[in-house]
Design a protein around this motif. Structure first.
Motif, PDB file in Angstrom:
ATOM      1  N   VAL A   9       0.816  -1.224   0.000  1.00  0.00           N
ATOM      2  CA  VAL A   9       0.000   0.000   0.000  1.00  0.00           C
ATOM      3  C   VAL A   9       0.845   1.267   0.000  1.00  0.00           C
ATOM      4  CG1 VAL A   9      -1.958  -1.115   1.110  1.00  0.00           C
ATOM      5  CG2 VAL A   9      -0.224  -0.025   2.531  1.00  0.00           C
ATOM      6  N   HIS A  10       2.160   1.122  -0.182  1.00  0.00           N
ATOM      7  CA  HIS A  10       3.008   2.318  -0.180  1.00  0.00           C
ATOM      8  C   HIS A  10       4.292   2.039  -0.944  1.00  0.00           C
ATOM      9  CE1 HIS A  10       4.520   6.092   1.930  1.00  0.00           C
ATOM     10  NE2 HIS A  10       5.573   5.638   1.278  1.00  0.00           N
ATOM     11  N   CYS A  11       4.255   2.230  -2.252  1.00  0.00           N
ATOM     12  CA  CYS A  11       5.482   2.086  -3.036  1.00  0.00           C
ATOM     13  C   CYS A  11       5.563   3.204  -4.066  1.00  0.00           C
ATOM     14  CB  CYS A  11       5.565   0.714  -3.702  1.00  0.00           C
ATOM     15  SG  CYS A  11       4.430   0.451  -5.072  1.00  0.00           S
ATOM     16  N   HIS A  12       6.761   3.395  -4.611  1.00  0.00           N
ATOM     17  CA  HIS A  12       7.016   4.464  -5.579  1.00  0.00           C
ATOM     18  C   HIS A  12       7.531   3.836  -6.872  1.00  0.00           C
ATOM     19  CE1 HIS A  12       6.825   7.931  -2.672  1.00  0.00           C
ATOM     20  NE2 HIS A  12       7.071   6.948  -1.817  1.00  0.00           N
ATOM     21  N   LEU A  13       6.626   3.302  -7.672  1.00  0.00           N
ATOM     22  CA  LEU A  13       7.040   2.663  -8.919  1.00  0.00           C
ATOM     23  C   LEU A  13       7.674   3.654  -9.889  1.00  0.00           C
ATOM     24  CD1 LEU A  13       4.032   0.252  -9.609  1.00  0.00           C
ATOM     25  CD2 LEU A  13       6.384  -0.409  -9.061  1.00  0.00           C
ATOM     26  N   ASP A  14       7.372   4.927  -9.736  1.00  0.00           N
ATOM     27  CA  ASP A  14       7.922   5.915 -10.659  1.00  0.00           C
ATOM     28  C   ASP A  14       9.402   6.200 -10.427  1.00  0.00           C
ATOM     29  OD1 ASP A  14       7.210   7.216  -8.187  1.00  0.00           O
ATOM     30  OD2 ASP A  14       7.497   9.128  -9.192  1.00  0.00           O
ATOM     31  N   SER A  15       9.943   5.766  -9.284  1.00  0.00           N
ATOM     32  CA  SER A  15      11.346   6.071  -8.982  1.00  0.00           C
ATOM     33  C   SER A  15      12.232   4.833  -8.921  1.00  0.00           C
ATOM     34  CB  SER A  15      11.452   6.834  -7.659  1.00  0.00           C
ATOM     35  OG  SER A  15      11.030   6.028  -6.569  1.00  0.00           O
ATOM     36  N   THR A  16      11.658   3.640  -9.027  1.00  0.00           N
ATOM     37  CA  THR A  16      12.434   2.410  -8.886  1.00  0.00           C
ATOM     38  C   THR A  16      13.589   2.326  -9.889  1.00  0.00           C
ATOM     39  OG1 THR A  16      12.345  -0.007  -9.011  1.00  0.00           O
ATOM     40  CG2 THR A  16      10.807   1.197 -10.389  1.00  0.00           C
ATOM     41  N   ARG A  17      14.685   1.712  -9.429  1.00  0.00           N
ATOM     42  CA  ARG A  17      15.824   1.434 -10.317  1.00  0.00           C
ATOM     43  C   ARG A  17      16.177  -0.054 -10.303  1.00  0.00           C
ATOM     44  NH1 ARG A  17      20.386   2.848 -10.070  1.00  0.00           N
ATOM     45  NH2 ARG A  17      20.762   3.523 -12.216  1.00  0.00           N
ATOM     46  N   ILE A  18      15.272  -0.881  -9.819  1.00  0.00           N
ATOM     47  CA  ILE A  18      15.528  -2.321  -9.816  1.00  0.00           C
ATOM     48  C   ILE A  18      15.699  -2.800 -11.256  1.00  0.00           C
ATOM     49  CG2 ILE A  18      14.406  -4.562  -9.434  1.00  0.00           C
ATOM     50  CD1 ILE A  18      13.343  -3.477  -6.828  1.00  0.00           C
ATOM     51  N   GLY A  19      16.724  -3.617 -11.472  1.00  0.00           N
ATOM     52  CA  GLY A  19      17.033  -4.104 -12.817  1.00  0.00           C
ATOM     53  C   GLY A  19      18.139  -3.324 -13.497  1.00  0.00           C
ATOM     54  N   LEU A  20      18.494  -2.171 -12.930  1.00  0.00           N
ATOM     55  CA  LEU A  20      19.572  -1.348 -13.476  1.00  0.00           C
ATOM     56  C   LEU A  20      20.847  -1.525 -12.641  1.00  0.00           C
ATOM     57  CD1 LEU A  20      17.593   1.947 -14.205  1.00  0.00           C
ATOM     58  CD2 LEU A  20      18.346   0.223 -15.844  1.00  0.00           C
TER      59      LEU A  20
ATOM     60  N   GLU B 284       9.332   1.561 -18.425  1.00  0.00           N
ATOM     61  CA  GLU B 284      10.057   0.293 -18.456  1.00  0.00           C
ATOM     62  C   GLU B 284      10.497  -0.110 -17.055  1.00  0.00           C
ATOM     63  OE1 GLU B 284      13.658  -1.880 -20.996  1.00  0.00           O
ATOM     64  OE2 GLU B 284      13.310   0.273 -21.194  1.00  0.00           O
ATOM     65  N   ARG B 285      10.983   0.861 -16.277  1.00  0.00           N
ATOM     66  CA  ARG B 285      11.424   0.551 -14.912  1.00  0.00           C
ATOM     67  C   ARG B 285      10.242   0.132 -14.039  1.00  0.00           C
ATOM     68  NH1 ARG B 285      12.824   4.896 -12.491  1.00  0.00           N
ATOM     69  NH2 ARG B 285      12.784   6.482 -14.122  1.00  0.00           N
ATOM     70  N   ALA B 286       9.147   0.877 -14.144  1.00  0.00           N
ATOM     71  CA  ALA B 286       7.976   0.569 -13.329  1.00  0.00           C
ATOM     72  C   ALA B 286       7.373  -0.783 -13.706  1.00  0.00           C
ATOM     73  CB  ALA B 286       6.934   1.677 -13.481  1.00  0.00           C
TER      74      ALA B 286
ATOM     75  N   GLY C 141      10.300   3.311  -1.470  1.00  0.00           N
ATOM     76  CA  GLY C 141      11.151   3.309  -2.649  1.00  0.00           C
ATOM     77  C   GLY C 141      11.898   1.989  -2.782  1.00  0.00           C
ATOM     78  N   GLN C 142      12.257   1.651  -4.011  1.00  0.00           N
ATOM     79  CA  GLN C 142      12.924   0.376  -4.239  1.00  0.00           C
ATOM     80  C   GLN C 142      14.193   0.617  -5.062  1.00  0.00           C
ATOM     81  OE1 GLN C 142       9.979  -2.950  -4.954  1.00  0.00           O
ATOM     82  NE2 GLN C 142       8.629  -1.207  -5.202  1.00  0.00           N
ATOM     83  N   ARG C 143      15.311   0.656  -4.335  1.00  0.00           N
ATOM     84  CA  ARG C 143      16.626   0.895  -4.923  1.00  0.00           C
ATOM     85  C   ARG C 143      16.578   2.095  -5.880  1.00  0.00           C
ATOM     86  NH1 ARG C 143      20.816  -3.733  -6.940  1.00  0.00           N
ATOM     87  NH2 ARG C 143      20.571  -4.303  -4.769  1.00  0.00           N
ATOM     88  N   ASP C 144      16.244   3.255  -5.319  1.00  0.00           N
ATOM     89  CA  ASP C 144      16.099   4.449  -6.147  1.00  0.00           C
ATOM     90  C   ASP C 144      17.071   5.532  -5.696  1.00  0.00           C
ATOM     91  OD1 ASP C 144      14.939   5.319  -3.774  1.00  0.00           O
ATOM     92  OD2 ASP C 144      12.890   5.244  -4.537  1.00  0.00           O
ATOM     93  N   PHE C 145      16.834   6.771  -6.103  1.00  0.00           N
ATOM     94  CA  PHE C 145      17.738   7.862  -5.750  1.00  0.00           C
ATOM     95  C   PHE C 145      17.555   8.312  -4.303  1.00  0.00           C
ATOM     96  CE2 PHE C 145      17.599   8.281 -10.421  1.00  0.00           C
ATOM     97  CZ  PHE C 145      18.952   8.171 -10.672  1.00  0.00           C
ATOM     98  N   TRP C 146      16.529   7.797  -3.654  1.00  0.00           N
ATOM     99  CA  TRP C 146      16.314   8.104  -2.244  1.00  0.00           C
ATOM    100  C   TRP C 146      17.052   7.133  -1.332  1.00  0.00           C
ATOM    101  CZ3 TRP C 146      12.637  11.608   0.113  1.00  0.00           C
ATOM    102  CH2 TRP C 146      12.055  12.495  -0.807  1.00  0.00           C
ATOM    103  N   SER C 147      17.125   5.876  -1.755  1.00  0.00           N
ATOM    104  CA  SER C 147      17.645   4.852  -0.847  1.00  0.00           C
ATOM    105  C   SER C 147      18.052   3.604  -1.625  1.00  0.00           C
ATOM    106  CB  SER C 147      16.554   4.477   0.172  1.00  0.00           C
ATOM    107  OG  SER C 147      16.864   3.290   0.850  1.00  0.00           O
TER     108      SER C 147
END
Length: 402
Positions: free
Chosen positions: A54-65, A96-98, A295-301
């Protein structure tokens, strides 16, 4: 469809019959039962309700990069500006990231998602459109609710409320707010805009609240006042609210009681801070609580790996839970607790011992997971998982199906 030989919430072996996407019957497992061709072999695994993030940021994810060292500055504004300076550098675009990360979430057992989509003067609707593309790509595998989210505030830059309005007219389902006092420094105007957008679009509200104890309570009281005045009980979620439990005991008790009365939901990401409102007390009072990865491995964390089972472990660990009942409660929060935020027709968890989601009539969003008990499964986090959404297998052994 028939799911054979599974143990709902770790109970006795049974077979689960599914019709039209919902659980139609649960019967004791019979080894000699002839299973239809489209049956799923449970192999003695646990049967649990699927996760709801119920709380994720798909627009900022970098998973896979490729992994990128953390460069963010301190505080919400510093981190926001660091993200703004770099998010266009990625080898993949937002869509593509999301889409990649959402697929990875589904593979690991998540079938309901509320994702933030950042909207500001820099990105306009570009990030929202990327999350919308991911939602459409996985429409048959996962239910996604998109929040129009003013990460840089509603008032600090021109045109943000108008962009929010456009997003809500184009597929966003939730109105997002953030730190009315410390970011926008005008809580009355901030909340005027939020509640006006919610009324015009008949949408719920979700407020990111990082503000410290007494100031956070001040912002929350302004929100509660409006919920009462506008008859919006059951339409507001508070996300994070890390520090609300740092105030005096009487205020803590009052907040929990008012949250229960007005059906104010809470979304946690299982932070390391120890000043959050107590999870068990919130559940006992009847407050809806859900879990998310943030966030999921993004510029925040650098944290976050798209696996809500890992985050369930973190929820138990940061609450210092050891008793099986409480660790299982974390699984209930991560699954049906969050689902009840996304679908207000689902009942709130009744107690820390409540284990819903696997009764006749429940939607067949299920996770079949290897483990001796639910607690051992949270500790071991096996890759032996089968995921069903609305009665259809959408992932198996950490791979998407179909």
């Amino acid at each position: 469809m028939l799911i054979t030989n599974v143990r709902p919430w770790g109970g006795e072996p049974c077979d689960i019959e599914i019709r039209d996407g919902v659980i139609a019957a649960l019967t004791a497992h019979a080894a000699d039962r002839q299973a239809p061709a489209d049956s799923v072999a449970g192999r003695g695994r646990l049967a649990l309700p699927a996760f709801s993030d119920v709380h994720c940021h798909l627009d900022s994810t970098r998973i896979g990069l490729p992994f990128r060292p953390h460069t963010g500055g301190p505080g919400v504004w510093g981190m926001t500006m660091n993200d703004r300076a770099h998010w266009r550098e990625d080898e993949w675009g937002v869509a593509e990231r999301a889409t990649h990360t959402l697929g990875r979430m589904i593979e690991r057992g998540t079938t309901r998602v509320r994702s933030y989509a950042q909207i500001d003067a820099d990105c306009g609707l570009e990030r929202f459109e990327g999350v919308l593309a991911a939602k459409e790509a996985h429409a048959d595998r996962c239910e996604v609710e998109i929040m129009a989210f003013p990460q840089a505030g509603l008032l600090k830059e021109k045109g943000v409320p108008e962009l929010m309005d456009q997003a809500l007219s184009s597929g966003a389902a939730v109105v997002g707010g953030i730190d009315p006092c410390t970011l926008d420094r005008d809580p009355v105007r901030h909340l005027d805009i939020l509640f006006d957008l919610a009324e015009r679009h008949q949408a719920p509200i979700d407020v990111h609240l990082h503000e410290p104890g007494p100031l956070g309570v001040f912002s929350v009281d302004l929100i509660l006042e409006r919920v009462r005045a506008l008859d919006m009980a059951g339409q507001v979620t508070l996300s994070h609210a890390y520090d609300l439990g740092s105030v005096d005991e009487a205020t803590t008790r009052r907040l929990i009681e008012e949250f229960a009365e007005l059906d104010i939901a809470m979304a946690t990401v299982a932070p390391a801070q120890h000043h959050a409102l107590p999870l068990a007390d919130l559940t006992a009072a009847g407050v809806r609580v859900g879990l998310g990865e943030d966030g999921q491995r993004d510029f925040w964390s650098p944290y976050g790996n798209a696996d809500m089972l890992d985050r369930t472990w973190q929820l138990a660990f940061t609450n210092r839970y050891r008793a099986d009942e409480l660790i299982e409660h974390c699984m209930a929060v991560a699954s049906r607790g969050g689902a009840s935020i996304l679908d207000g027709n689902l009942p709130r968890l009744a107690s820390v011992a409540d284990r819903p989601g696997l009764a006749v009539g429940d939607r067949a969003d299920l996770l079949l997971l290897d483990g001796e008990t639910v607690t051992s499964a949270v500790m071991d986090r096996s890759a032996d998982r089968t995921v069903l959404h609305a009665g259809r297998v959408v992932a198996d052994a950490l791979q998407l199906v179909g």
